[in-house]
Every structure is written in structure tokens, then in C-alpha cells.
Design a protein around this motif. Structure first.
Motif, PDB file in Angstrom:
ATOM      1  N   ALA A   1     -16.086   5.838 -15.890  1.00 53.81           N
ATOM      2  CA  ALA A   1     -16.483   6.221 -14.806  1.00 53.81           C
ATOM      3  C   ALA A   1     -14.837   6.596 -13.712  1.00 53.81           C
ATOM      4  N   ARG A   2     -14.978   7.724 -12.987  1.00 54.35           N
ATOM      5  CA  ARG A   2     -13.778   7.845 -12.346  1.00 54.35           C
ATOM      6  C   ARG A   2     -14.244   7.831 -10.951  1.00 54.35           C
ATOM      7  N   SER A   3     -14.486   6.657 -10.214  1.00 57.63           N
ATOM      8  CA  SER A   3     -15.063   6.546  -8.971  1.00 57.63           C
ATOM      9  C   SER A   3     -13.735   6.778  -8.058  1.00 57.63           C
ATOM     10  N   ASN A   4     -12.337   6.804  -8.332  1.00 57.91           N
ATOM     11  CA  ASN A   4     -11.562   7.089  -7.269  1.00 57.91           C
ATOM     12  C   ASN A   4     -10.884   8.344  -7.647  1.00 57.91           C
ATOM     13  N   ARG A   5     -11.793   9.278  -7.866  1.00 55.55           N
ATOM     14  CA  ARG A   5     -11.048  10.755  -8.201  1.00 55.55           C
ATOM     15  C   ARG A   5     -10.247  11.179  -6.979  1.00 55.55           C
ATOM     16  N   ASN A   6     -10.753  11.269  -5.838  1.00 47.74           N
ATOM     17  CA  ASN A   6     -10.157  11.987  -4.667  1.00 47.74           C
ATOM     18  C   ASN A   6      -9.380  10.820  -3.944  1.00 47.74           C
ATOM     19  N   SER A   7      -9.210   9.756  -4.109  1.00 48.94           N
ATOM     20  CA  SER A   7      -8.339   8.809  -3.591  1.00 48.94           C
ATOM     21  C   SER A   7      -7.031   8.812  -3.873  1.00 48.94           C
ATOM     22  N   GLN A   8      -6.255   8.968  -2.646  1.00 47.69           N
ATOM     23  CA  GLN A   8      -4.721   9.253  -2.991  1.00 47.69           C
ATOM     24  C   GLN A   8      -4.090   7.722  -3.122  1.00 47.69           C
ATOM     25  N   TYR A   9      -4.856   6.732  -2.441  1.00 46.01           N
ATOM     26  CA  TYR A   9      -4.510   5.211  -2.511  1.00 46.01           C
ATOM     27  C   TYR A   9      -3.992   4.892  -4.026  1.00 46.01           C
ATOM     28  N   VAL A  10      -5.098   5.175  -4.802  1.00 45.43           N
ATOM     29  CA  VAL A  10      -5.033   4.389  -6.141  1.00 45.43           C
ATOM     30  C   VAL A  10      -3.959   5.339  -7.174  1.00 45.43           C
ATOM     31  N   THR A  11      -3.774   6.443  -6.720  1.00 46.81           N
ATOM     32  CA  THR A  11      -2.709   7.085  -7.510  1.00 46.81           C
ATOM     33  C   THR A  11      -1.258   7.299  -6.848  1.00 46.81           C
ATOM     34  N   ALA A  12      -1.115   6.879  -5.578  1.00 44.63           N
ATOM     35  CA  ALA A  12       0.109   6.886  -5.284  1.00 44.63           C
ATOM     36  C   ALA A  12       0.979   5.762  -5.481  1.00 44.63           C
ATOM     37  N   ASP A  13       2.320   5.931  -5.503  1.00 42.71           N
ATOM     38  CA  ASP A  13       3.123   4.890  -5.694  1.00 42.71           C
ATOM     39  C   ASP A  13       3.324   3.828  -4.542  1.00 42.71           C
ATOM     40  N   LYS A  14       3.272   2.505  -4.779  1.00 43.45           N
ATOM     41  CA  LYS A  14       3.057   1.499  -3.619  1.00 43.45           C
ATOM     42  C   LYS A  14       4.681   1.188  -3.476  1.00 43.45           C
ATOM     43  N   LYS A  15       5.021   1.058  -2.277  1.00 41.90           N
ATOM     44  CA  LYS A  15       6.523   0.513  -1.766  1.00 41.90           C
ATOM     45  C   LYS A  15       6.703  -0.878  -1.873  1.00 41.90           C
ATOM     46  N   ASN A  16       7.609  -1.492  -2.518  1.00 39.62           N
ATOM     47  CA  ASN A  16       7.996  -2.543  -2.632  1.00 39.62           C
ATOM     48  C   ASN A  16       8.794  -3.264  -1.569  1.00 39.62           C
ATOM     49  N   GLN A  17       8.255  -3.150  -0.273  1.00 42.81           N
ATOM     50  CA  GLN A  17       8.979  -3.700   0.820  1.00 42.81           C
ATOM     51  C   GLN A  17       7.981  -3.993   2.031  1.00 42.81           C
ATOM     52  N   CYS A  18       8.454  -4.720   3.133  1.00 44.76           N
ATOM     53  CA  CYS A  18       7.636  -5.194   4.024  1.00 44.76           C
ATOM     54  C   CYS A  18       7.008  -4.256   4.902  1.00 44.76           C
ATOM     55  N   VAL A  19       5.673  -4.244   5.273  1.00 43.24           N
ATOM     56  CA  VAL A  19       4.967  -3.314   6.018  1.00 43.24           C
ATOM     57  C   VAL A  19       5.497  -3.409   7.539  1.00 43.24           C
ATOM     58  N   VAL A  20       6.015  -4.556   7.884  1.00 42.86           N
ATOM     59  CA  VAL A  20       6.376  -5.142   9.327  1.00 42.86           C
ATOM     60  C   VAL A  20       7.874  -4.496   9.574  1.00 42.86           C
ATOM     61  N   CYS A  21       8.621  -5.152   8.830  1.00 40.98           N
ATOM     62  CA  CYS A  21      10.149  -5.066   9.203  1.00 40.98           C
ATOM     63  C   CYS A  21      10.978  -4.066   8.172  1.00 40.98           C
ATOM     64  N   GLY A  22      10.191  -3.571   6.986  1.00 40.57           N
ATOM     65  CA  GLY A  22      10.855  -2.682   5.991  1.00 40.57           C
ATOM     66  C   GLY A  22      11.749  -3.525   5.065  1.00 40.57           C
ATOM     67  N   ALA A  23      11.826  -4.694   5.096  1.00 41.24           N
ATOM     68  CA  ALA A  23      12.864  -5.348   4.040  1.00 41.24           C
ATOM     69  C   ALA A  23      12.471  -5.315   2.703  1.00 41.24           C
ATOM     70  N   LYS A  24      13.434  -5.247   1.843  1.00 40.31           N
ATOM     71  CA  LYS A  24      13.201  -4.790   0.483  1.00 40.31           C
ATOM     72  C   LYS A  24      13.059  -6.085  -0.380  1.00 40.31           C
ATOM     73  N   GLN A  25      13.321  -7.025   0.024  1.00 43.94           N
ATOM     74  CA  GLN A  25      13.480  -8.517  -0.638  1.00 43.94           C
ATOM     75  C   GLN A  25      12.959  -9.471   0.146  1.00 43.94           C
ATOM     76  N   PHE A  26      12.724 -10.755  -0.401  1.00 41.89           N
ATOM     77  CA  PHE A  26      12.254 -11.997  -0.109  1.00 41.89           C
ATOM     78  C   PHE A  26      10.897 -11.878   0.576  1.00 41.89           C
ATOM     79  N   HIS A  27      10.062 -11.200  -0.337  1.00 39.03           N
ATOM     80  CA  HIS A  27       8.618 -10.848   0.036  1.00 39.03           C
ATOM     81  C   HIS A  27       7.669 -12.300  -0.063  1.00 39.03           C
ATOM     82  N   ILE A  28       6.907 -12.480   0.771  1.00 39.52           N
ATOM     83  CA  ILE A  28       5.870 -13.210   0.535  1.00 39.52           C
ATOM     84  C   ILE A  28       4.481 -12.609   0.821  1.00 39.52           C
ATOM     85  N   ARG A  29       3.404 -12.683  -0.097  1.00 42.07           N
ATOM     86  CA  ARG A  29       2.222 -12.082  -0.281  1.00 42.07           C
ATOM     87  C   ARG A  29       1.222 -12.768   0.689  1.00 42.07           C
TER      88      ARG A  29
END
Length: 122
Positions: free
Chosen positions: A69-97
Motif C-alpha cells: 500500500a501507498r497510503s501516503n502518496r500525496n503527503s509531503q510530510y512523510v517524504t520531506a526531510d525533518k530538521k534536527n532543531q527545536c521548533v520553539v527556539c531553533g537550537a540545533k543541540q541539546f534536544h529533549i523529546r
């Protein structure tokens, strides 16, 4: 603070391609190794995919089988690169999930809302 932080990057952005060379999603390096070790996929370079025009400094795998199955064929979320940075402040290190919905509530959700979700329930 650094004792609580993630020890490695959250997103590895390994691209997974189908046998025809169409991108299916981005996955973790651990999951990519699993596919290759089970002989379900091969490591490839973008030169091996004539339809792909992008940089070659990333990791890619190509499935040896046609996915059911290709349930996410039109979804840009699953094919896009995810950034390793904080979504609040933009920091690129010391992340907590953090999860939007705590696990104690998430486990009570219907199966379709918690099975193989690549993003938090919002």
C-alpha cells in the motif's frame, strides 16, 4: 541539562525508494539497517535512480519488493526531510523529546491513532 538530552539526532532522513525509484518516505538509520540486514532493500546512490535529481550526500535505500500500500502518496510530510532543531527556539543541540499527548493517555486511544504514527497526535 546535557544528561537529559538526546544522545543522537532524532531524524536521520534516510530516503526509502520503491523498486521503480519513487520516494516513499524518510526513515531512521536504524530502520534502514533493518531493511538491508533482512535483505529487503539495498543501499543505493542517486545516480542509480535516473528519475531523481538531487544531492548525493545522503543515505538512500531501495526496496527489493513492491510495497502493498501507498497510503501516503500525496503527503509531503512523510517524504520531506525533518530538521534536527527545536521548533520553539531553533537550537540545533541539546534536544529533549516531548509528546503533545502523554503516553498514559495515548495508550487509551483507538488502534488507528497509535499504530505506526510518524508524528505526534494533535
Amino acid at each position: 541539562m546535557s544528561d537529559l538530552c538526546m544522545k543522537s539526532a532524532m531524524y536521520d532522513n534516510v530516503r526509502m525508494y520503491d523498486p521503480q525509484g519513487e520516494v516513499l518516505c524518510t526513515i531512521s538509520l536504524k530502520k534502514a539497517h533493518w531493511y538491508v540486514n533482512k535483505e529487503l532493500a539495498d543501499w543505493i546512490t542517486v545516480e542509480q535512480l535516473p528519475s531523481v535529481k538531487e544531492e548525493n550526500d545522503r543515505r538512500n535505500i531501495q526496496l527489493r519488493f513492491e510495497p502493498k500500500a501507498r497510503s501516503n502518496r500525496n503527503s509531503q510530510y512523510v517524504t520531506a526531510d525533518k530538521k534536527n532543531q527545536c521548533v520553539v527556539c531553533g537550537a540545533k543541540q541539546f534536544h529533549i523529546r516531548h509528546y503533545i499527548v502523554p503516553f498514559v493517555y495515548r495508550c487509551l486511544f483507538p488502534h488507528e491513532y497509535k499504530s505506526h504514527m510518524s508524528h505526534d497526535i494533535g
